[in-house]
Design an enzyme around this catalytic site. Sequence first.
Site, PDB file in Angstrom:
ATOM      1  N   ASP A  23       1.128  -0.990  -0.151  1.00 35.01           N
ATOM      2  CA  ASP A  23       0.222   0.397   0.046  1.00 35.01           C
ATOM      3  C   ASP A  23       0.962   1.220  -0.243  1.00 35.01           C
ATOM      4  O   ASP A  23       1.946   1.416   0.968  1.00 35.01           O
ATOM      5  CB  ASP A  23      -0.774  -0.342   1.297  1.00 35.01           C
ATOM      6  CG  ASP A  23      -2.107   1.164   1.583  1.00 35.01           C
ATOM      7  OD1 ASP A  23      -2.833   0.844   1.263  1.00 35.01           O
ATOM      8  OD2 ASP A  23      -1.478   1.951   0.351  1.00 35.01           O
ATOM      9  N   ASP A 121      -3.368   2.158  -5.513  1.00 37.24           N
ATOM     10  CA  ASP A 121      -2.383   1.960  -4.793  1.00 37.24           C
ATOM     11  C   ASP A 121      -1.961   1.246  -3.845  1.00 37.24           C
ATOM     12  O   ASP A 121      -1.299   0.786  -2.803  1.00 37.24           O
ATOM     13  CB  ASP A 121      -2.216   3.411  -4.264  1.00 37.24           C
ATOM     14  CG  ASP A 121      -2.669   3.178  -2.874  1.00 37.24           C
ATOM     15  OD1 ASP A 121      -3.787   2.846  -2.667  1.00 37.24           O
ATOM     16  OD2 ASP A 121      -2.479   4.213  -1.842  1.00 37.24           O
ATOM     17  N   GLU A 122      -2.771   0.156  -3.946  1.00 39.41           N
ATOM     18  CA  GLU A 122      -2.904  -1.382  -3.606  1.00 39.41           C
ATOM     19  C   GLU A 122      -2.711  -1.862  -4.300  1.00 39.41           C
ATOM     20  O   GLU A 122      -3.945  -2.740  -4.901  1.00 39.41           O
ATOM     21  CB  GLU A 122      -3.841  -1.697  -2.418  1.00 39.41           C
ATOM     22  CG  GLU A 122      -4.265  -1.013  -1.398  1.00 39.41           C
ATOM     23  CD  GLU A 122      -4.996  -0.895   0.131  1.00 39.41           C
ATOM     24  OE1 GLU A 122      -5.946  -2.156   0.161  1.00 39.41           O
ATOM     25  OE2 GLU A 122      -5.843   0.177   0.387  1.00 39.41           O
TER      26      GLU A 122
HETATM   27  P1  TTP Z   1      -5.421   4.562   0.385  1.00 43.06           P
HETATM   28  O1  TTP Z   1      -4.329   4.121   0.550  1.00 43.06           O
HETATM   29  O2  TTP Z   1      -6.681   4.359   1.908  1.00 43.06           O
HETATM   30  O3  TTP Z   1      -4.188   6.531   1.267  1.00 43.06           O
HETATM   31  P2  TTP Z   1      -3.229   6.974   1.052  1.00 43.06           P
HETATM   32  O4  TTP Z   1      -2.808   6.006   0.487  1.00 43.06           O
HETATM   33  O5  TTP Z   1      -3.450   8.465   0.777  1.00 43.06           O
HETATM   34  O6  TTP Z   1      -2.230   7.171   2.829  1.00 43.06           O
HETATM   35  P3  TTP Z   1      -1.830   5.691   3.535  1.00 43.06           P
HETATM   36  O7  TTP Z   1      -0.699   6.148   4.206  1.00 43.06           O
HETATM   37  O8  TTP Z   1      -2.951   6.029   4.646  1.00 43.06           O
HETATM   38  O9  TTP Z   1      -2.058   3.993   2.476  1.00 43.06           O
HETATM   39  O10 TTP Z   1      -5.895   5.194  -0.352  1.00 43.06           O
HETATM   40  C1  TTP Z   1      -5.774   5.662  -2.017  1.00 43.06           C
HETATM   41  C2  TTP Z   1      -5.480   7.005  -2.428  1.00 43.06           C
HETATM   42  O11 TTP Z   1      -6.647   7.044  -2.931  1.00 43.06           O
HETATM   43  C3  TTP Z   1      -5.298   8.079  -1.676  1.00 43.06           C
HETATM   44  O12 TTP Z   1      -4.073   8.866  -1.845  1.00 43.06           O
HETATM   45  C4  TTP Z   1      -6.701   9.360  -1.918  1.00 43.06           C
HETATM   46  C5  TTP Z   1      -7.129   7.970  -2.628  1.00 43.06           C
HETATM   47  N1  TTP Z   1      -9.080   8.144  -2.072  1.00 43.06           N
HETATM   48  C6  TTP Z   1      -9.792   8.900  -2.316  1.00 43.06           C
HETATM   49  O13 TTP Z   1      -9.806   9.488  -3.033  1.00 43.06           O
HETATM   50  N2  TTP Z   1     -10.737   9.063  -1.161  1.00 43.06           N
HETATM   51  C7  TTP Z   1     -10.515   7.899  -0.500  1.00 43.06           C
HETATM   52  O14 TTP Z   1     -12.020   8.149   0.802  1.00 43.06           O
HETATM   53  C8  TTP Z   1      -9.812   7.605   0.324  1.00 43.06           C
HETATM   54  C9  TTP Z   1      -9.635   6.462   1.165  1.00 43.06           C
HETATM   55  C10 TTP Z   1      -8.751   7.351  -0.583  1.00 43.06           C
HETATM   56 MG    MG Z   2      -1.771   4.522   0.515  1.00 40.28          MG
END
Ligand code: TTP
Ligand code: MG
Length: 355
Positions: A23, A121-122
């Site tokens: 992630d 991103d996962e």
């Molecule tokens: P995530 O992997 O949930 O969040 P992140 O990568 O920003 O942070 P983390 O370090 O906790 O992993 O989500 C990936 C991307 O998806 C995030 O950068 C933006 C988008 N996203 C949204 O647009 N709306 C949302 O509610 C979430 C959770 C994510």
């Molecule tokens: Mg992320």
Amino acid sequence: LESNLCRLDSQRASSPRIIIHVDVDAFFAAVEEREHPTFKGKPVVVGADPKGGSGRGVVSTCNYEARKFGIYSGMPILIAWAHCKDAIFLPVNYPLYREVSFKIMKILKGHADKFQKTSIDEAFLDVSERVINYFKAEQLARRIKREIKRAEELTCSIGIAPNKLVAKIASDFQKPNGLTIVEQNNITQFLSPLQVDKIWGIGQKTKAKLKPMGIETIGELASYDSTKLKKKFGTLGFAFHQMAQGIDHSEVVEKRIPKSFSHEQTFDTNVSDAKLIQMKVDKLLEEVIKDVERHEFTFKTLTLKVRYDNFETHTHSTTLPFPAIKPKTFKEIAHKLLFPSLQSGKAIRLVGIKA
Ligand code: TTP
Ligand code: MG
């Protein structure tokens, strides 16, 4: 069901797997920081322009600097602005993030026997064939981190475990730039102290129902009477109990089949004009149906989401006894779902449709 699952347990116990979950950290915000080196060390919020207090929309994500101010994904942009007026606020640049995502996924895919992208991103990587033990898996994870850093200047967090459920919880365990390894004999120790909402399918509502039962941690859920859980939550209750033991047999599959399609939109200004709202709902419905048809699916449940000007949010659903086929039926259902909101006369901020 229970005895079948138990049988599956013993059948599969003989072939332990090694699953990696990756992630990317603060993905959209991290890409923006990379593109604008002057942002380094400053709070960055991606989502919308707060326009000095009159902006609309929500936070997509923010970097870890901004998270220190209590800002998080999904928070209304104006609340985020109230938390930190000096943060750098940016619009969402999907084309750029998609391109970066594509390159990262390509790197990940190259290191997997079986690969499953689960969001922008996962991804899950089944590496059971290519690494013989957790030591080798750790080396592979460090290599993946280095490659993503070198190619895209981004950090990610990685979880390694015998199944997807635990690998995903593990990748979240030491964010950002974390690496958490949970081997089979450490699963109970790892999961027990964690909050129940780390389990798939347990959100705020289920969490609130579990609390009065004396269940707040995964350990408490795991040791709860499964028959009682089944009584309270149906088959889901049994699934929760299994997951709390760290049991998950789901495979890493190349292509995940989407369970729903949805579109939503925040109006530029709050709207109480029924005609305008209906037109927007029709438009969203058209887009959703296009998605459904493009993927050659049908659906039975249509959900309308309405957010009023005071941010109160409601969802209303209709489930048909058979998959809907006539566009006219969809429209009728959507209008019926919308009717009470229009009747209320309250100004509406956002509408959404999910099939
Ligand atoms: P995530 O992997 O949930 O969040 P992140 O990568 O920003 O942070 P983390 O370090 O906790 O992993 O989500 C990936 C991307 O998806 C995030 O950068 C933006 C988008 N996203 C949204 O647009 N709306 C949302 O509610 C979430 C959770 C994510
Ligand atoms: Mg992320």
